[in-house]
Design a protein around this motif. Structure first.
Motif, PDB file in Angstrom:
ATOM      1  N   TRP A  98      -7.362   0.895  -5.978  1.00  0.00           N
ATOM      2  CA  TRP A  98      -6.279   1.452  -6.780  1.00  0.00           C
ATOM      3  C   TRP A  98      -6.597   2.919  -7.020  1.00  0.00           C
ATOM      4  O   TRP A  98      -7.745   3.285  -7.254  1.00  0.00           O
ATOM      5  CB  TRP A  98      -6.173   0.738  -8.126  1.00  0.00           C
ATOM      6  CG  TRP A  98      -5.498  -0.591  -8.061  1.00  0.00           C
ATOM      7  CD1 TRP A  98      -6.100  -1.810  -8.014  1.00  0.00           C
ATOM      8  CD2 TRP A  98      -4.093  -0.837  -8.075  1.00  0.00           C
ATOM      9  NE1 TRP A  98      -5.160  -2.806  -7.981  1.00  0.00           N
ATOM     10  CE2 TRP A  98      -3.912  -2.227  -8.025  1.00  0.00           C
ATOM     11  CE3 TRP A  98      -2.969  -0.019  -8.123  1.00  0.00           C
ATOM     12  CZ2 TRP A  98      -2.661  -2.818  -8.025  1.00  0.00           C
ATOM     13  CZ3 TRP A  98      -1.723  -0.611  -8.132  1.00  0.00           C
ATOM     14  CH2 TRP A  98      -1.574  -1.997  -8.072  1.00  0.00           C
ATOM     15  N   ASP A 120       0.841  -1.198   0.000  1.00  0.00           N
ATOM     16  CA  ASP A 120       0.000   0.000   0.000  1.00  0.00           C
ATOM     17  C   ASP A 120       0.879   1.252   0.000  1.00  0.00           C
ATOM     18  O   ASP A 120       1.972   1.258   0.573  1.00  0.00           O
ATOM     19  CB  ASP A 120      -0.895   0.031   1.236  1.00  0.00           C
ATOM     20  CG  ASP A 120      -2.101  -0.892   1.124  1.00  0.00           C
ATOM     21  OD1 ASP A 120      -2.274  -1.525   0.069  1.00  0.00           O
ATOM     22  OD2 ASP A 120      -2.872  -0.957   2.090  1.00  0.00           O
ATOM     23  N   ASP A 121       0.375   2.304  -0.635  1.00  0.00           N
ATOM     24  CA  ASP A 121       1.024   3.619  -0.675  1.00  0.00           C
ATOM     25  C   ASP A 121       2.365   3.624  -1.402  1.00  0.00           C
ATOM     26  O   ASP A 121       3.151   4.559  -1.243  1.00  0.00           O
ATOM     27  CB  ASP A 121       1.200   4.199   0.734  1.00  0.00           C
ATOM     28  CG  ASP A 121      -0.115   4.336   1.466  1.00  0.00           C
ATOM     29  OD1 ASP A 121      -1.119   4.682   0.809  1.00  0.00           O
ATOM     30  OD2 ASP A 121      -0.152   4.095   2.684  1.00  0.00           O
ATOM     31  N   THR A 122       2.637   2.602  -2.215  1.00  0.00           N
ATOM     32  CA  THR A 122       3.857   2.556  -3.017  1.00  0.00           C
ATOM     33  C   THR A 122       3.516   2.985  -4.438  1.00  0.00           C
ATOM     34  O   THR A 122       2.674   2.364  -5.094  1.00  0.00           O
ATOM     35  CB  THR A 122       4.450   1.129  -3.038  1.00  0.00           C
ATOM     36  OG1 THR A 122       4.762   0.735  -1.701  1.00  0.00           O
ATOM     37  CG2 THR A 122       5.698   1.066  -3.891  1.00  0.00           C
ATOM     38  N   LEU A 123       4.144   4.042  -4.923  1.00  0.00           N
ATOM     39  CA  LEU A 123       3.893   4.528  -6.273  1.00  0.00           C
ATOM     40  C   LEU A 123       4.469   3.542  -7.284  1.00  0.00           C
ATOM     41  O   LEU A 123       5.650   3.185  -7.209  1.00  0.00           O
ATOM     42  CB  LEU A 123       4.510   5.910  -6.473  1.00  0.00           C
ATOM     43  CG  LEU A 123       4.218   6.587  -7.797  1.00  0.00           C
ATOM     44  CD1 LEU A 123       2.713   6.850  -7.951  1.00  0.00           C
ATOM     45  CD2 LEU A 123       4.997   7.885  -7.909  1.00  0.00           C
ATOM     46  N   TRP A 157      -1.232   3.953  -7.287  1.00  0.00           N
ATOM     47  CA  TRP A 157      -0.890   3.315  -6.014  1.00  0.00           C
ATOM     48  C   TRP A 157      -2.128   2.661  -5.422  1.00  0.00           C
ATOM     49  O   TRP A 157      -3.243   2.950  -5.821  1.00  0.00           O
ATOM     50  CB  TRP A 157      -0.276   4.312  -5.045  1.00  0.00           C
ATOM     51  CG  TRP A 157      -1.035   5.589  -4.875  1.00  0.00           C
ATOM     52  CD1 TRP A 157      -1.044   6.641  -5.734  1.00  0.00           C
ATOM     53  CD2 TRP A 157      -1.904   5.948  -3.801  1.00  0.00           C
ATOM     54  NE1 TRP A 157      -1.859   7.636  -5.254  1.00  0.00           N
ATOM     55  CE2 TRP A 157      -2.402   7.242  -4.073  1.00  0.00           C
ATOM     56  CE3 TRP A 157      -2.315   5.311  -2.638  1.00  0.00           C
ATOM     57  CZ2 TRP A 157      -3.280   7.894  -3.214  1.00  0.00           C
ATOM     58  CZ3 TRP A 157      -3.186   5.976  -1.797  1.00  0.00           C
ATOM     59  CH2 TRP A 157      -3.649   7.251  -2.086  1.00  0.00           C
ATOM     60  N   TRP A 160       1.118  -4.287 -12.872  1.00  0.00           N
ATOM     61  CA  TRP A 160       1.830  -3.164 -12.273  1.00  0.00           C
ATOM     62  C   TRP A 160       3.327  -3.457 -12.292  1.00  0.00           C
ATOM     63  O   TRP A 160       3.742  -4.602 -12.432  1.00  0.00           O
ATOM     64  CB  TRP A 160       1.353  -2.903 -10.844  1.00  0.00           C
ATOM     65  CG  TRP A 160       1.614  -4.049  -9.898  1.00  0.00           C
ATOM     66  CD1 TRP A 160       0.819  -5.136  -9.703  1.00  0.00           C
ATOM     67  CD2 TRP A 160       2.763  -4.233  -9.087  1.00  0.00           C
ATOM     68  NE1 TRP A 160       1.401  -5.979  -8.798  1.00  0.00           N
ATOM     69  CE2 TRP A 160       2.595  -5.440  -8.397  1.00  0.00           C
ATOM     70  CE3 TRP A 160       3.910  -3.480  -8.857  1.00  0.00           C
ATOM     71  CZ2 TRP A 160       3.551  -5.929  -7.507  1.00  0.00           C
ATOM     72  CZ3 TRP A 160       4.856  -3.964  -7.969  1.00  0.00           C
ATOM     73  CH2 TRP A 160       4.661  -5.178  -7.293  1.00  0.00           C
ATOM     74  N   HIS A 167       7.214  -1.660 -10.540  1.00  0.00           N
ATOM     75  CA  HIS A 167       7.865  -0.595  -9.775  1.00  0.00           C
ATOM     76  C   HIS A 167       8.329   0.499 -10.721  1.00  0.00           C
ATOM     77  O   HIS A 167       8.643   0.240 -11.887  1.00  0.00           O
ATOM     78  CB  HIS A 167       9.031  -1.148  -8.953  1.00  0.00           C
ATOM     79  CG  HIS A 167       8.572  -1.984  -7.806  1.00  0.00           C
ATOM     80  ND1 HIS A 167       8.021  -1.446  -6.664  1.00  0.00           N
ATOM     81  CD2 HIS A 167       8.535  -3.332  -7.635  1.00  0.00           C
ATOM     82  CE1 HIS A 167       7.677  -2.421  -5.833  1.00  0.00           C
ATOM     83  NE2 HIS A 167       7.980  -3.570  -6.400  1.00  0.00           N
TER      84      HIS A 167
END
Length: 68
Positions: free
Chosen positions: A41, A18-21, A35, A57, A59
């Protein structure tokens, strides 16, 4: 300099923290930064992604010059 390998992850198989772009691939073929906020989402501007669904998705790639 070694080549960077970025791979898409199937959203049905694994999810980012969670909260990871991350970059998200949508069912309409678009790719955008986004994110996860629990089960939702969100686009970069925090608007929920609702009209389509996230299929994959990955990184975010590092900035030019190798800075993260």
């Amino acid at each position: 300099m070694a080549a960077l390998t970025l791979e898409w992850t199937d959203a049905a198989a694994a999810l980012p923290d969670d909260d990871t772009l991350v970059l998200v691939a949508l069912s309409d073929g678009e790719v955008w930064p986004g994110w996860r906020d629990g089960d939702i989402w969100r686009h970069l501007d925090a608007v929920p992604i609702t009209a389509v669904h996230v299929t994959h998705w990955m990184h975010m790639p590092p900035a030019p010059g190798g800075a993260a």
